[in-house]
Design an enzyme around this catalytic site. Structure first.
Site, PDB file in Angstrom:
ATOM      1  N   ASN A   1     -71.377 -31.978 -16.470  1.00  0.00           N
ATOM      2  CA  ASN A   1     -71.058 -31.042 -17.306  1.00  0.00           C
ATOM      3  C   ASN A   1     -69.241 -31.458 -17.321  1.00  0.00           C
ATOM      4  O   ASN A   1     -69.070 -31.288 -18.564  1.00  0.00           O
ATOM      5  CB  ASN A   1     -70.722 -29.762 -16.372  1.00  0.00           C
ATOM      6  CG  ASN A   1     -71.963 -29.162 -16.163  1.00  0.00           C
ATOM      7  OD1 ASN A   1     -72.597 -29.604 -14.979  1.00  0.00           O
ATOM      8  ND2 ASN A   1     -72.487 -28.070 -16.980  1.00  0.00           N
TER       9      ASN A   1
ATOM     10  N   ASP B   1     -40.276 -36.386 -26.150  1.00  0.00           N
ATOM     11  CA  ASP B   1     -38.966 -36.101 -26.845  1.00  0.00           C
ATOM     12  C   ASP B   1     -39.516 -34.694 -27.671  1.00  0.00           C
ATOM     13  O   ASP B   1     -39.055 -34.446 -28.758  1.00  0.00           O
ATOM     14  CB  ASP B   1     -38.925 -37.152 -28.096  1.00  0.00           C
ATOM     15  CG  ASP B   1     -37.345 -37.155 -28.603  1.00  0.00           C
ATOM     16  OD1 ASP B   1     -36.475 -36.500 -28.008  1.00  0.00           O
ATOM     17  OD2 ASP B   1     -37.446 -37.783 -29.483  1.00  0.00           O
TER      18      ASP B   1
ATOM     19  N   GLU C   1     -66.491 -23.236  -4.429  1.00  0.00           N
ATOM     20  CA  GLU C   1     -66.151 -24.642  -4.034  1.00  0.00           C
ATOM     21  C   GLU C   1     -65.049 -25.044  -5.197  1.00  0.00           C
ATOM     22  O   GLU C   1     -64.078 -25.640  -4.803  1.00  0.00           O
ATOM     23  CB  GLU C   1     -67.197 -25.729  -3.842  1.00  0.00           C
ATOM     24  CG  GLU C   1     -66.661 -26.880  -3.322  1.00  0.00           C
ATOM     25  CD  GLU C   1     -67.920 -27.832  -2.879  1.00  0.00           C
ATOM     26  OE1 GLU C   1     -68.974 -27.653  -3.547  1.00  0.00           O
ATOM     27  OE2 GLU C   1     -67.562 -28.830  -2.143  1.00  0.00           O
TER      28      GLU C   1
HETATM   29  N1  ATP Z   1     -43.987 -34.840 -42.227  1.00  0.00           N
HETATM   30  C1  ATP Z   1     -42.621 -34.521 -42.405  1.00  0.00           C
HETATM   31  N2  ATP Z   1     -42.431 -33.305 -43.305  1.00  0.00           N
HETATM   32  C2  ATP Z   1     -41.136 -32.943 -43.356  1.00  0.00           C
HETATM   33  N3  ATP Z   1     -40.173 -33.735 -43.100  1.00  0.00           N
HETATM   34  C3  ATP Z   1     -40.137 -34.545 -41.931  1.00  0.00           C
HETATM   35  C4  ATP Z   1     -41.757 -35.019 -41.712  1.00  0.00           C
HETATM   36  N4  ATP Z   1     -41.378 -35.922 -40.623  1.00  0.00           N
HETATM   37  C5  ATP Z   1     -40.080 -35.877 -40.551  1.00  0.00           C
HETATM   38  N5  ATP Z   1     -39.355 -35.023 -41.112  1.00  0.00           N
HETATM   39  C6  ATP Z   1     -38.044 -34.920 -41.332  1.00  0.00           C
HETATM   40  O1  ATP Z   1     -37.468 -36.020 -41.283  1.00  0.00           O
HETATM   41  C7  ATP Z   1     -36.501 -36.014 -39.656  1.00  0.00           C
HETATM   42  C8  ATP Z   1     -36.751 -37.482 -39.031  1.00  0.00           C
HETATM   43  O2  ATP Z   1     -37.869 -37.649 -38.706  1.00  0.00           O
HETATM   44  P1  ATP Z   1     -38.385 -38.269 -37.031  1.00  0.00           P
HETATM   45  O3  ATP Z   1     -37.809 -37.443 -36.257  1.00  0.00           O
HETATM   46  O4  ATP Z   1     -39.846 -38.575 -37.276  1.00  0.00           O
HETATM   47  O5  ATP Z   1     -37.495 -39.436 -37.273  1.00  0.00           O
HETATM   48  P2  ATP Z   1     -36.727 -40.273 -36.161  1.00  0.00           P
HETATM   49  O6  ATP Z   1     -35.852 -41.511 -36.663  1.00  0.00           O
HETATM   50  O7  ATP Z   1     -37.759 -40.814 -35.103  1.00  0.00           O
HETATM   51  O8  ATP Z   1     -35.667 -39.662 -35.455  1.00  0.00           O
HETATM   52  P3  ATP Z   1     -34.885 -39.386 -34.191  1.00  0.00           P
HETATM   53  O9  ATP Z   1     -33.569 -39.705 -34.311  1.00  0.00           O
HETATM   54  O10 ATP Z   1     -35.121 -37.892 -33.856  1.00  0.00           O
HETATM   55  O11 ATP Z   1     -35.902 -40.144 -33.252  1.00  0.00           O
HETATM   56  C9  ATP Z   1     -37.274 -34.944 -39.023  1.00  0.00           C
HETATM   57  O12 ATP Z   1     -36.237 -34.231 -38.173  1.00  0.00           O
HETATM   58  C10 ATP Z   1     -37.634 -33.943 -40.183  1.00  0.00           C
HETATM   59  O13 ATP Z   1     -36.494 -33.005 -40.632  1.00  0.00           O
HETATM   60 CA    CA Z   2     -36.894 -36.729 -34.223  1.00  0.00          CA
HETATM   61 CA    CA Z   3     -37.722 -40.491 -33.033  1.00  0.00          CA
END
Ligand code: ATP
Ligand code: CA
Ligand code: CA
Length: 471
Positions: free
Chosen positions: A345, A145, A382
Site C-alpha cells: 500500500n 526561499d 497500530e
Molecule cells: N514566471 C514568471 N512570470 C512573471 N514574473 C516572473 C516570473 N518569474 C519571475 N518573475 C519576476 O521576476 C522576479 C525575479 O525572479 P526570480 O525570483 O526567479 O529571480 P532571482 O534572480 O532568483 O531573484 P532573487 O534575488 O529573489 O533570488 C520575480 O520576483 C518576479 O517578479
Molecule cells: Ca526571488
Molecule cells: Ca533566487
C-alpha cells in the site's frame, strides 16, 4: 578561467522566442515576458528568466543554476508551481522559459491591502502555499526561499491562482538527511537553519512567518540589523497581544504558533497544517501524503516491544483533532477490506504521488527503510502508535494530561520490569556510571518497572543522533 559553463541546454533561443519587456529582477538575473515565434503555440506569451553567464563566477554558482533547472523540471505539473517549459543557453546567458504569471507578487498584494487580510482571504493563500510545499516535501525538495516575493498570481483577478517561483536556493534532501548551509532571507529563515542543521521543516517556518504577516500585517521577527533579526528568530517569541490578534479566532493564532515552533520536531508539517482545525474545512482541501509518517513508522518498527507498547498506550489517548490527521494519512494508503495496510500500500501511494523524476530513487529509498514491514500488516490502531509524533504532542498544553493517562493504560497492559542496562540500550545511551544515576529515576524502585519519567523517555525513543550513529 577553466570553469565549464556548458549546461547541455538547447541552443537557438532567439530563433524560437521574441524577448519583450522586463517583468521582474533579482540578484541573479532578470525576467522578461516573451512570445513564441513559431510552431503550434506561435504567439503565446511566456516568461523567460535570463541568467547571465558572466555572473557565474564560481563552480558553485554554476551548480546552483543547474540545480534550479533540474528541480523546476522535476517538479513540473503541480497547479501551484510555475509551469516549466524549457531551458536554453548561448554564450552569454541561460534562459529558463516558463509560464507567464501576470498577477504580480504576493508581496505587492499584501502591501496594497495595507497588510489587511481577512482570515478567509489568508486561508485561500495559505492553502495554496501549503499544498505546493507539501508536494515539494514528499518529492524530497526543500525550497529554502519561501517569502511573499516568490509567490506570483497568474492574473490580476482577486481569486487568481498562486504559483511558487524561484527554486534558485532549493535542494534535494533525503528523509533522514540534514542540510547545513545558511541560505534564505533573514525575516523568513528558521532557527535551525541558523544552527546549520535542518530539513523540510525550515520551509514550514517560513510559511509561518508569511501566515503571521498575512493575518496581522507586521513581521513576527524584526530588528534593524541582520544580526538583530537572527537574534530575534532564535530567541524572541512573536507578539500576539496587539491588534488585530485579540479579535482573531483562537484557531488562527494556534495555527500560526504551531508553524512557528522554534523546535522543528514540534512544528507541524505542511500536510498537518492542511489538517489543522483553522483551515481544514476551507473549500475542499485534500490532505496530501506526509513524509513524516514514514520517518516515524521507520523508527517504530525498529523499536523494542516495550516501546511499542508505550506508543500504543499513548495512541489510545489521542483526541479527535489529532486523529483527524492520522485517519487522513491512513486512508491515503488505501487500507484493504480488513482495514489493514502493507508495504505494498505504501509503495502504491508513494508511486502515485511521486513525479517521474522522483519515482526511481526516492520511492525505493523510503521502501527500503521500511522493509521490516515486508511480511506484516498494520491496522489503524497500530498505525496510530507508529505514526504519532511524541515531540509534537509534547508541545501541546495538555501534554502532561495526555502522558499521564497514557501511563495509566501502559501500567495496566504494557509495563514490565526492566534493568538499567537494557533501558540504556533501548534509548541508545552507552552505559556509564553517571548515566546509572540518571536512569535510576526512570525505573521504579518498588518493582523495577518504568516510572512515569522512564515511560516518557521511552516514548521519545532513541534520539535521531544515536540512531544515525547506529547506522
Ligand atoms: N514566471 C514568471 N512570470 C512573471 N514574473 C516572473 C516570473 N518569474 C519571475 N518573475 C519576476 O521576476 C522576479 C525575479 O525572479 P526570480 O525570483 O526567479 O529571480 P532571482 O534572480 O532568483 O531573484 P532573487 O534575488 O529573489 O533570488 C520575480 O520576483 C518576479 O517578479
Ligand atoms: Ca526571488
Ligand atoms: Ca533566487
Amino acid at each position: 578561467r577553466g570553469l565549464d559553463k556548458g549546461f547541455g541546454f538547447n541552443k537557438g533561443f532567439a530563433a524560437k522566442y521574441d524577448l519583450g519587456d522586463e517583468v521582474g529582477r533579482g540578484h541573479f538575473g532578470y525576467t522578461c515576458a516573451a512570445r513564441i515565434r513559431k510552431g503550434a503555440r506561435k504567439g503565446d506569451a511566456v516568461a523567460v528568466k535570463v541568467i547571465p553567464k558572466a555572473k557565474m563566477t564560481t563552480s558553485i554558482a554554476i551548480e546552483d543554476v543547474r540545480r534550479e533547472v533540474k528541480i523546476l523540471k522535476a517538479l513540473a505539473g503541480h497547479k501551484n508551481l510555475v509551469q516549466f517549459y524549457d531551458a536554453y543557453e548561448d554564450n552569454e546567458n541561460v534562459y529558463i522559459v516558463m509560464e507567464l504569471c501576470e498577477g504580480g507578487e504576493l508581496l505587492d498584494r499584501i502591501l496594497s491591502r495595507g497588510g489587511k487580510y481577512s482570515e478567509d482571504d489568508a486561508k485561500s493563500v495559505l492553502v495554496q502555499i501549503l499544498n505546493v510545499v507539501a508536494f515539494c516535501h514528499i518529492q524530497g525538495v526543500v525550497h529554502r526561499d519561501l517569502k511573499p516575493e516568490n509567490f506570483l498570481f497568474t492574473s490580476k483577478d482577486e481569486n487568481s491562482q498562486l504559483k511558487t517561483i524561484d527554486f534558485g536556493l532549493s535542494d534535494f534532501v533525503k528523509p533522514d538527511e540534514r542540510l547545513n548551509d545558511i541560505v534564505g532571507s533573514a525575516y523568513y529563515v528558521a532557527p535551525e537553519v541558523l544552527h546549520r542543521c535542518y530539513s523540510t521543516e525550515a520551509d514550514v517556518w517560513s510559511i509561518g512567518v508569511i501566515a503571521y504577516i498575512l493575518l496581522c500585517g507586521s513581521r513576527p521577527f524584526w530588528a534593524r540589523t541582520e544580526s538583530g533579526i537572527f537574534r530575534s528568530v532564535l530567541k524572541a517569541d512573536p507578539s500576539y497581544n496587539e491588534a488585530p490578534w485579540p479579535s482573531l479566532t483562537p484557531e488562527a493564532m494556534d495555527f500560526v504558533k504551531r508553524l512557528l515552533s522554534k523546535d522543528p520536531r514540534r512544528r507541524m508539517t505542511a500536510a498537518q497544517a492542511l489538517g489543522h482545525p483553522w483551515i481544514r474545512n476551507y473549500n475542499d482541501i485534500k490532505m496530501p501524503l506526509d513524509v513524516l509518517i514514514f520517518r516515524l513508522i521507520k523508527a517504530y518498527i525498529r523499536s523494542s516491544s516495550l516501546r511499542k507498547a508505550a506508543l500504543k498506550a499513548l495512541s489510545k489517548t489521542l483526541t479527535v483533532d489529532e486523529l483527524f490527521y492520522l485517519k487522513g494519512q491512513f486512508s491515503l494508503l488505501e487500507p484493504d477490506r480488513n482495514g489493514c495496510i502493507t508495504l505494498d500500500n505504501i509503495r502504491m501511494a508513494l508511486t502515485r504521488e511521486a513525479t517521474d523524476a522522483m519515482k526511481e530513487t526516492r520511492v525505493q529509498e523510503i521502501l527500503v527503510s521500511l522493509s521490516a514491514l515486508q511480511y506484516r500488516r498494520m491496522d489503524f490502531h497500530e498505525f496510530c502508535a507508529a505514526a504519532v509524533s511524541v515531540h509534537q504532542l509534547e508541545a501541546l498544553d495538555r501534554w502532561e494530561q495526555h502522558a499521564r493517562s497514557a501511563y495509566e493504560i501502559f501500567e495496566k497492559d504494557g509495563n514490565r520490569a526492566i534493568v538499567i542496562d537494557e533501558l540504556a540500550s533501548e534509548l541508545g545511551l552507552s552505559p556509564s556510571v553517571p548515566l546509572h544515576v540518571v536512569l535510576q529515576d526512570w525505573i521504579r524502585h518498588t518493582d523495577g518497572k518504568l516510572s512515569f519519567l522512564g515511560f516518557v523517555k521511552l516514548l521519545h525513543g532513541m534520539s535521531s543522533r544515536s540512531l544515525s550513529k547506529m547506522r
